[in-house]
Write an enzyme that holds these catalytic residues in place. Structure first.
Site, PDB file in Angstrom:
ATOM      1  N   LYS A 129       0.927  -1.231   0.018  1.00 19.87           N
ATOM      2  CA  LYS A 129      -0.166  -0.111   0.013  1.00 19.87           C
ATOM      3  C   LYS A 129       0.895   1.134   0.038  1.00 19.87           C
ATOM      4  CE  LYS A 129      -4.063   1.787   2.447  1.00 19.87           C
ATOM      5  NZ  LYS A 129      -4.811   1.599   3.791  1.00 19.87           N
ATOM      6  N   SER A 155      -9.741   1.401   2.472  1.00 21.32           N
ATOM      7  CA  SER A 155      -9.082   2.111   1.504  1.00 21.32           C
ATOM      8  C   SER A 155      -8.046   1.524   0.727  1.00 21.32           C
ATOM      9  CB  SER A 155      -8.366   3.402   2.496  1.00 21.32           C
ATOM     10  OG  SER A 155      -7.430   2.685   3.247  1.00 21.32           O
ATOM     11  N   SER A 191     -10.072  -0.930   6.704  1.00 17.76           N
ATOM     12  CA  SER A 191      -9.357  -0.723   5.283  1.00 17.76           C
ATOM     13  C   SER A 191      -8.646  -1.789   4.614  1.00 17.76           C
ATOM     14  CB  SER A 191      -8.424   0.484   5.399  1.00 17.76           C
ATOM     15  OG  SER A 191      -9.424   1.661   4.994  1.00 17.76           O
TER      16      SER A 191
HETATM   17  N1  GLN Z   1     -13.452   3.530   5.691  1.00 16.83           N
HETATM   18  C1  GLN Z   1     -12.683   3.985   6.975  1.00 16.83           C
HETATM   19  C2  GLN Z   1     -12.632   5.595   6.721  1.00 16.83           C
HETATM   20  O1  GLN Z   1     -12.738   6.148   5.884  1.00 16.83           O
HETATM   21  C3  GLN Z   1     -11.787   3.441   7.506  1.00 16.83           C
HETATM   22  C4  GLN Z   1     -10.436   3.669   6.742  1.00 16.83           C
HETATM   23  C5  GLN Z   1      -9.499   2.828   7.129  1.00 16.83           C
HETATM   24  O2  GLN Z   1      -9.420   1.820   8.009  1.00 16.83           O
HETATM   25  N2  GLN Z   1      -8.176   3.295   6.839  1.00 16.83           N
HETATM   26  O3  GLN Z   1     -12.218   6.195   7.726  1.00 16.83           O
END
Ligand code: GLN
Length: 476
Positions: free
Chosen positions: A75, A150, A174
């Site tokens: 990532k 994400s 995410s």
């Molecule tokens: N979708 C969640 C957010 O937008 C979690 C994102 C994540 O785990 N980085 O914050």
């Protein structure tokens, strides 16, 4: 397809080469990356060089390590020395970190080969990868749909066969949510299990790195390599972790599988049906299902959207045009800061910074941030009470299968609701993982989430492996 474990063994034994494994994945990337857009950067030459070095090591009779020749899609919020690390944000465009994240160093030492840096929602804020400044990633199962987020790039890369495994970060879901939507295994370990050194911070008290793989055993193998204490991360747990690969085959006979009876509603019927099938599959293998309650679970989303933005507003204050990436020149320093941030941050990141700054501001701190911290404590304690009666808990991972692009684009709340089932575990600091468990609407993948208490990864992996075995045995 042979597992990463088998392939690494073959490279170590000299019956296959790292070069061969790497070329296979570079060819797969060549064939389909144009359509999927899993990567911000593909590291073709660096991967080839590293593979050559591993093969030399093996030829010399040295052991290149437990991940010899195994490819990884990283990532793009993990620092790689001299290699652009963008968080899929304009504000970091062109920045090259002067150091490697601890996970990157550990993976290199174990013989793994990074094939590229993967796309994400900008600064890991989102659930669809549509918030990337460089365009979305597409779901390999249906390119008209999102891969989740994400860490959508890493999930898609593994699902498309671009790499043996991926690394993502999970602050509120995410890793688990995109893994579920792309039909792969995804693990969010206990907070502190894996070093965060060199992971660009979103919400430091919640962020945790974990793997995407095509099998539970491979996930155990990767975590066995990257887990462990790191003096460079003061929140990393100072102890040795038991080898998870040893847990995978242990079965679930006698384990208590918790069903949360007061789980927030909202999962689609096809997802609910797969969860029921998962309970049945575990019962058939000798586990017992017990009812438990986690009353504060339902407040997770609300608490998270105060705590995570609050931490983000502080962490992202460093991107001001002075030290990193983008600078938009202006007549004085303050206007340079605002011009840089205005141009460099996307809409969702700005929304989070404003939310977080507001929640932390004098006069509102107690009412919002302080109260959210109290709710966080209640969530933790409710989980602990449930874990007195159940070894693991089973829930849906995502309320739905992968959705079409644009479906939730102009409604932030709809997007936030994707993480209803994953967020509470981050707030509690506990472990969670998702296992592909058949398909739902439109034949798209559905994941089942296995949750476990602090450092109960060995039990969590036993249950995940049992679910995987049930699928291999015919899906029921
Ligand atoms: N979708 C969640 C957010 O937008 C979690 C994102 C994540 O785990 N980085 O914050």
């Amino acid at each position: 397809m042979p597992s990463a474990t088998e392939l690494a063994a073959a490279v170590r034994a000299g019956t296959t080469t790292a070069a061969e494994l790497v070329e296979r994945h570079l060819a797969a990337i060549d064939a389909r990356e144009g359509e999927i857009h899993a990567f911000n950067h593909v590291l073709t030459e660096a991967a080839r060089e590293r593979a050559a070095r591993i093969d030399e090591q093996a030829a010399r009779g040295d052991d290149p390590g437990p991940l010899a020749g195994i490819t990884v899609a990283l990532k793009d919020n993990m620092c790689t020395r001299g290699v652009p690390t963008t968080c899929s944000s304009r504000i970091l465009e062109g920045w090259r970190p002067p150091y490697d994240a601890t996970v990157v160093r550990t993976l290199h030492a174990a013989g793994a080969v990074v094939v590229g840096k993967t796309n994400l929602d900008e600064f890991a804020m989102g659930s669809s990868t549509e918030n990337s400044a460089f365009g979305p990633t597409r779901n390999p199962h249906d390119t008209s749909r999102v891969p989740g987020g994400s860490s959508g790039g890493s999930a898609a890369a593994v699902a498309a066969g671009f790499a043996h495994f991926g690394l993502g970060s999970d602050t509120g879901g995410s890793i688990r949510q995109p893994a579920a939507l792309c039909g792969v295994v995804g693990v969010k370990p206990t907070y502190g299990y894996v070093s965060r050194y060199g992971l660009i911070a979103f919400a430091s008290s919640l962020d945790q790195i974990g793997p995407f793989t095509t099998s539970v055993h491979d996930a155990a193998l990767v975590l066995d390599v990257i887990g462990g204490h790191d003096p460079l991360d003061s929140t990393s747990i100072p102890r040795e972790h038991p080898r998870l690969v040893d847990s995978v085959g242990q079965g679930v006979e006698g384990l208590r599988i918790g069903r949360i009876t007061d789980l927030p509603a909202g999962a689609d019927p096809d997802v609910e049906a797969r969860l029921e099938a998962a309970f049945d599959a575990l019962t058939a293998q000798g586990a017992t299902v017990v009812d438990v309650q986690v009353p504060a679970f339902t407040f997770g989303l609300t608490a998270y959207y105060l705590i995570a933005p609050a931490e983000a507003s502080s962490n992202l204050a460093r991107y001001d045009g002075v030290r990193y990436g983008l600078r938009v020149d202006a007549p004085d320093t303050n206007s340079m800061y605002s011009a840089t941030r205005e141009a460099g941050f996307g809409e969702e990141v700005k929304r989070r910074i404003m939310l977080g700054t507001y929640a932390l501001s004098a006069g509102y701190y107690d009412a919002y941030y302080g109260k959210a911290l109290k709710v966080r404590r209640l969530i933790h304690d409710d989980f602990e009470r449930a874990y007195a009666h159940a070894d693991v808990l089973l829930t849906p991972t995502s309320p739905s299968v992968a959705f079409p692009f644009g479906a939730k684009g102009d409604n932030p709340l709809a997007m936030y609701l994707c993480d209803t089932y994953t967020i509470p575990t981050n707030l509690a600091g506990h472990a969670g993982m998702t296992v592909p468990f058949g398909t739902g609407a439109e034949g798209l993948p559905v994941g089942v989430q296995v949750l476990a208490g602090t450092l109960r990864e060995p039990t969590m992996f036993r249950v995940a492996a049992a679910l995987e075995r049930a699928m291999e045995g015919g899906g029921r």
